[in-house]
Design an enzyme around this catalytic site. Structure first.
Site, PDB file in Angstrom:
ATOM      1  N   LEU A 132      -7.934  13.810  12.022  1.00  0.00           N
ATOM      2  CA  LEU A 132      -6.748  13.004  11.726  1.00  0.00           C
ATOM      3  C   LEU A 132      -5.936  13.754  10.688  1.00  0.00           C
ATOM      4  O   LEU A 132      -6.492  14.317   9.747  1.00  0.00           O
ATOM      5  CB  LEU A 132      -7.120  11.632  11.144  1.00  0.00           C
ATOM      6  N   HIS A 180      -0.584  -2.771  -5.840  1.00  0.00           N
ATOM      7  CA  HIS A 180      -0.670  -1.366  -5.403  1.00  0.00           C
ATOM      8  C   HIS A 180      -2.129  -0.956  -5.215  1.00  0.00           C
ATOM      9  O   HIS A 180      -2.464  -0.240  -4.265  1.00  0.00           O
ATOM     10  CB  HIS A 180       0.035  -0.463  -6.403  1.00  0.00           C
ATOM     11  N   ASP A 182       4.669  -2.129   2.912  1.00  0.00           N
ATOM     12  CA  ASP A 182       5.523  -2.922   2.021  1.00  0.00           C
ATOM     13  C   ASP A 182       4.894  -4.292   1.724  1.00  0.00           C
ATOM     14  O   ASP A 182       4.165  -4.838   2.552  1.00  0.00           O
ATOM     15  CB  ASP A 182       6.899  -3.113   2.685  1.00  0.00           C
TER      16      ASP A 182
HETATM   17  C1  LIG Z   1       5.547   1.928  -3.529  1.00  0.00           C
HETATM   18  C2  LIG Z   1       5.408   1.102  -2.279  1.00  0.00           C
HETATM   19  C3  LIG Z   1       4.284   1.563  -1.395  1.00  0.00           C
HETATM   20  C4  LIG Z   1       5.223  -0.333  -2.656  1.00  0.00           C
HETATM   21  C5  LIG Z   1       5.334  -1.292  -1.491  1.00  0.00           C
HETATM   22  O1  LIG Z   1       5.288  -2.609  -1.956  1.00  0.00           O
HETATM   23  P1  LIG Z   1       6.441  -3.149  -2.911  1.00  0.00           P
HETATM   24  O2  LIG Z   1       6.156  -2.767  -4.300  1.00  0.00           O
HETATM   25  O3  LIG Z   1       7.793  -2.762  -2.382  1.00  0.00           O
HETATM   26  O4  LIG Z   1       6.233  -4.727  -2.763  1.00  0.00           O
HETATM   27  P2  LIG Z   1       7.373  -5.836  -2.714  1.00  0.00           P
HETATM   28  O5  LIG Z   1       8.316  -5.443  -1.600  1.00  0.00           O
HETATM   29  O6  LIG Z   1       6.627  -7.108  -2.396  1.00  0.00           O
HETATM   30  O7  LIG Z   1       8.042  -5.852  -4.065  1.00  0.00           O
HETATM   31 MG   LIG Z   2       9.097  -3.580  -1.101  1.00  0.00          MG
END
Ligand SMILES: CC(C)CCOP(=O)(O)OP(=O)(O)O
Ligand SMILES: [Mg+2]
Length: 240
Positions: free
Chosen positions: A127, A33, A16
Site C-alpha cells: 500500500l 485529532h 474532516d
Molecule cells: C487538520 C484536519 C485533518 C482536521 C479535520 O477536522 P477539523 O479540525 O476540520 O474538524 P471540524 O471541521 O469539526 O472543525
Molecule cells: Mg473541518
C-alpha cells in the site's frame, strides 16, 4: 455485498470533523485529532486487507495554517509522534509512506522525520500511503507548470510537446503507479473539495458521509466502497 475484484485502486480521503467530534464530548480539538489518527490507522490496515493500492489523505491544508497556534503546534507534534510510532510497522507490513505539500513551513524536526520515513519505506509496494500536509491542489498545479516552463526555458522541451502527460508527471502525486483517485471520501457532511487534489480528481467518484472522521470506521468504509462498486463510470460516454 463487497466484490473483491471491484475494489478501487486509489482512494482519497478528506478527513474532516475532528473538531466537532471533540466539541460534542466537551474536549479540546487536540483530542479530536488524536481520535482522528486512530481512524487513519484503522483505514490504512483496511486498505491493506482489501488490496487497495494507494490511500491519499488530506491531513493539513495550506489554509489550516490560519488556525490557533496552539492547535497548529499540536498537529505538527502529532504528525511527528504518529510517524515515529508507525514507521517500523509500515516497514514490516509493506506500506510505503509519502508526504506531499509545501514542506517549507514545517518544523525542521518533522521534515527530517518525513524524509527518514519516506527513505525507509520507499521500496514497499503493498500500500502507498500519501499524506498531504501543508498541501494545496492549486499550488500543486502551479509548481508542475513551473517545472514544465523551466524545461522549455532550458530547451529540454518544445511547446508542441506539452500535453496532459507532461504536466501530470510533474504533479506531487506522480510517485505512484495509480496516480488518480478512483474514489474520494469526505466525512462530516461537508460537500466540497477544499483545494485538495484537483487535477487528479478529474474522474473520481465522489462519496460524502455525515460521520465525523473519528467515527468513520469499517462499516462506514464498507458503505463507501459498496456505493463505489454500484456506480457506472462512463468517462463521458453515453449512459447505457
Ligand atoms: C487538520 C484536519 C485533518 C482536521 C479535520 O477536522 P477539523 O479540525 O476540520 O474538524 P471540524 O471541521 O469539526 O472543525
Ligand atoms: Mg473541518
Amino acid at each position: 455485498e463487497l466484490e473483491a475484484e471491484a475494489m478501487p485502486k486509489h482512494v482519497a480521503v478528506i478527513m474532516d470533523g475532528n473538531g466537532r467530534w471533540a466539541k460534542l464530548r466537551g474536549l479540546a480539538a487536540s483530542a479530536g485529532h488524536q481520535a482522528g489518527v486512530q481512524s487513519l490507522r484503522r483505514m490504512v490496515r483496511l486498505c491493506c486487507s482489501w488490496g487497495i493500492k494507494v490511500l491519499t489523505v488530506f491531513a493539513f491544508s495550506t489554509d489550516n495554517w490560519v488556525r490557533p497556534k496552539v492547535e497548529v503546534d499540536f498537529l505538527m507534534r502529532l504528525f511527528e509522534s504518529t510517524i515515529n510510532s508507525e514507521v517500523e510497522a509500515f516497514k514490516r507490513e509493506g506500506i510505503r509512506i509519502s508526504v506531499i505539500g509545501d514542506s517549507s513551513k514545517l518544523p525542521e524536526s518533522l521534515k527530517r522525520l518525513i524524509a527518514n520515513a519516506e527513505e525507509n519505506t520507499k521500496h514497499n509496494s503493498r500500500l502507498q500511503l500519501i499524506v498531504a500536509v501543508s498541501y494545496s491542489g492549486k499550488y500543486d498545479i502551479v509548481q508542475a507548470c513551473k517545472s514544465v516552463a523551466k524545461k522549455v526555458q532550458d530547451g529540454l522541451l518544445h511547446l508542441d510537446d506539452i500535453d496532459e502527460n507532461i504536466i501530470e508527471r510533474e504533479l506531487e502525486t506522480n510517485c505512484t503507479e495509480f496516480p488518480y483517485p478512483d474514489l474520494l471520501i469526505r466525512t462530516s457532511g461537508e460537500l466540497r473539495v477544499s483545494n485538495f487534489l484537483l487535477w487528479q480528481l478529474a474522474y473520481a467518484e465522489l462519496y460524502f458521509n455525515r460521520e465525523l472522521w473519528p467515527d468513520f470506521g469499517k462499516d462506514e468504509f464498507v458503505d463507501a466502497l459498496i456505493s463505489f462498486q454500484q456506480r457506472q463510470r462512463r468517462y463521458g460516454g453515453r449512459h447505457s
